[in-house]
Write an enzyme that holds these catalytic residues in place. Structure first.
Site, short mmCIF file in Angstrom:
data_model
loop_
_atom_site.label_atom_id
_atom_site.label_comp_id
_atom_site.label_asym_id
_atom_site.label_seq_id
_atom_site.Cartn_x
_atom_site.Cartn_y
_atom_site.Cartn_z
N TYR A 24 0.86 -1.09 -0.01
CA TYR A 24 -0.14 -0.16 0.15
C TYR A 24 0.91 1.16 0.05
CZ TYR A 24 -4.52 -2.13 0.84
OH TYR A 24 -5.78 -2.97 0.88
N LYS A 65 3.63 -15.73 3.65
CA LYS A 65 3.86 -16.22 2.20
C LYS A 65 5.53 -16.38 2.14
CE LYS A 65 2.47 -17.80 -1.68
NZ LYS A 65 1.61 -19.17 -1.62
N ASP A 110 -2.34 -18.54 1.76
CA ASP A 110 -3.61 -19.05 0.95
C ASP A 110 -4.04 -20.33 1.70
OD1 ASP A 110 -0.87 -20.29 0.88
OD2 ASP A 110 -1.10 -21.12 -1.07
N ASP A 120 -6.10 -6.99 4.42
CA ASP A 120 -7.13 -6.47 3.79
C ASP A 120 -8.00 -7.64 3.11
OD1 ASP A 120 -8.64 -4.61 2.26
OD2 ASP A 120 -7.60 -5.25 0.55
N ASP A 133 -11.93 -9.42 4.87
CA ASP A 133 -13.10 -9.25 3.96
C ASP A 133 -13.70 -10.70 3.89
OD1 ASP A 133 -12.83 -6.79 3.16
OD2 ASP A 133 -13.67 -7.14 1.24
C1 IPM Z 1 -10.18 -1.66 4.09
C2 IPM Z 1 -10.36 -1.04 2.71
C3 IPM Z 1 -9.54 -0.15 2.26
C4 IPM Z 1 -8.29 -1.09 2.15
C5 IPM Z 1 -9.64 0.60 0.81
C6 IPM Z 1 -11.00 1.43 0.83
C7 IPM Z 1 -8.50 1.64 0.43
O1 IPM Z 1 -10.78 -1.98 1.71
O2 IPM Z 1 -10.22 -0.74 5.07
O3 IPM Z 1 -10.05 -2.68 4.08
O4 IPM Z 1 -7.78 -1.51 1.29
O5 IPM Z 1 -7.51 -0.74 3.21
MN MN Z 2 -10.56 -3.84 2.57
#
Ligand code: IPM
Ligand code: MN
Length: 365
Positions: A146, A196, A228, A252, A256
């Site tokens: 990032y 990894k 993975d 990240d 999710d």
């Molecule tokens: C999160 C989001 C952010 C990230 C985006 C919006 C840049 O997906 O906070 O997980 O990738 O960190």
């Molecule tokens: Mn995210």
């Protein structure tokens, strides 16, 4: 006692709606605990770009600098709408990453929690979930891909190319490792290190530092899992996890997936903690497709308030009361549209949810 200053950044899409519920609850808690709040609203994200010409305007920076904590809604636009904003002002690059960098919020806490009575929200079979889901992802938030060097252009063969580097130094790894081990000490003393190292040199250094820091925490058992494989285990046996630590991009993606196994990203609040200041935000995006309809699930935003109560205001009991009140609302059979497609459930709106949580809090007194 001086008022506690909070910068409120509503963000884009569903941000203002879910923030309204979060602030409603925050005020109820403040009232009850005799806490004086000083809330200042600031423009942030795509909406700020359109109103102020900058995704993170200077006045919002000042507001955040002066605040003791920051409460932030989701930001972002649909892919098509984003194209109307210059690449560097698009809200992720123009607002969110600069916010993380400005306050050096390297430690991102993402609890993935679903008590047994809410296990029906999860797409996983009950045999897999067992007694519910309860672990926390600790994601490094200001390093790695990032924030690494980026370059693009035309190469010697005349082809368009891009490079982005995954950069960490030992101090960056060590400070997040300490956070992870400390968190593990306060829980089950088992830490899953996600890496990894079979491919990435960055993971080789990461693992070295985890081992060095781990030497100070002999009581914590460290289990190493390739990222993975961790993705698979999150589906097959999430109960084995308690505290997971990983670099920015892995965190990240796996966080999710954490939302996915709970049944909705709407159940994923988070805390982003730096040396001086923390900010609190849902882990999800701004869901522009459902914005303005009062149907978004505000749990992640209210949960972010609960985390702020615990971590910035040092009111863990108030935080825990808020968590419990939210869960009791779901426990009464209510749900928001992200959590169920069924027609026989008691479907409620964003503001209904907030009102019901207020009711539950009052009933608990
Ligand atoms: C999160 C989001 C952010 C990230 C985006 C919006 C840049 O997906 O906070 O997980 O990738 O960190
Ligand atoms: Mn995210």
């Amino acid at each position: 006692m001086a008022a506690f200053k909070i910068a409120v950044l509503e963000g884009d899409g569903i941000g203002p709606e879910i923030m309204a519920e979060a602030v409603k609850l925050l005020k109820v808690v403040a009232e009850r605990s005799g806490l004086e709040l000083d809330l200042g609203y600031g423009a942030f994200g795509a909406s700020a770009y359109f109103s102020h010409g900058r995704a993170f305007p200077d006045e919002t920076k000042r507001l955040c600098d002066e605040a003791q904590a920051i409460l932030k809604g989701p930001i972002g636009l649909s892919h098509e709408e984003s194209q109307k904003i210059p690449v560097d002002e698009q809200p992720e690059r123009g607002a969110l990453l600069p916010l993380r960098r400005r306050y050096n919020t390297f430690a991102n806490f993402r609890p993935v929690y679903l008590p047994q009575e809410l296990a029906h929200f999860s797409p996983l079979k009950s045999a897999v979930i067992g007694s519910g889901i309860d672990f926390i992802i600790i994601r490094e938030l200001v390093g790695g891909l990032y924030f690494g060097a980026k370059e693009s252009g035309i190469n010697a063969q005349g082809k368009r190319y891009v490079t982005e580097s995954l950069e960490y130094d030992e101090d960056q790894i060590s400070r997040i490792a300490h956070v992870a081990f400390d968190t593990a000490m306060g829980r089950k003393k088992v830490l899953h290190n996600i890496h990894k190292s079979n491919v990435l040199k960055s993971s080789v250094l990461w693992n070295e530092i985890i081992a060095e820091v781990g030497a100070n925490y002999p009581e914590v058992e460290v289990r190493h899992i390739l990222v993975d494989a961790a993705a698979t285990y999150l589906c097959l046996n999430p109960g084995q996890f308690d505290v997971m630590v990983m670099e920015n991009m892995f965190g990240d993606i796996l966080s999710d997936q954490g939302g996915g196994i709970l049944g909705s990203l709407g159940l994923m609040p988070s805390a982003c903690v730096g040396p001086e200041k923390a900010y609190y935000e849902p882990s999800h995006g701004s869901a522009p497709d459902i914005a303005g309809q009062n149907i978004a699930n505000p749990y992640s935003m209210i949960g972010s308030v609960a985390m702020m109560l615990e971590m910035s205001l040092h009111l863990p009991e108030e935080g825990s009361r808020l968590w419990q009140a939210m869960r009791r609302v779901f426990g009464r059979g209510y749900c928001t549209p992200d959590l169920s497609q069924e027609t026989d459930v008691k479907m409620i709106s964003t503001s209904d949810f907030g009102d019901l949580v207020v009711e539950e809090l009052a009933a608990a007194d």
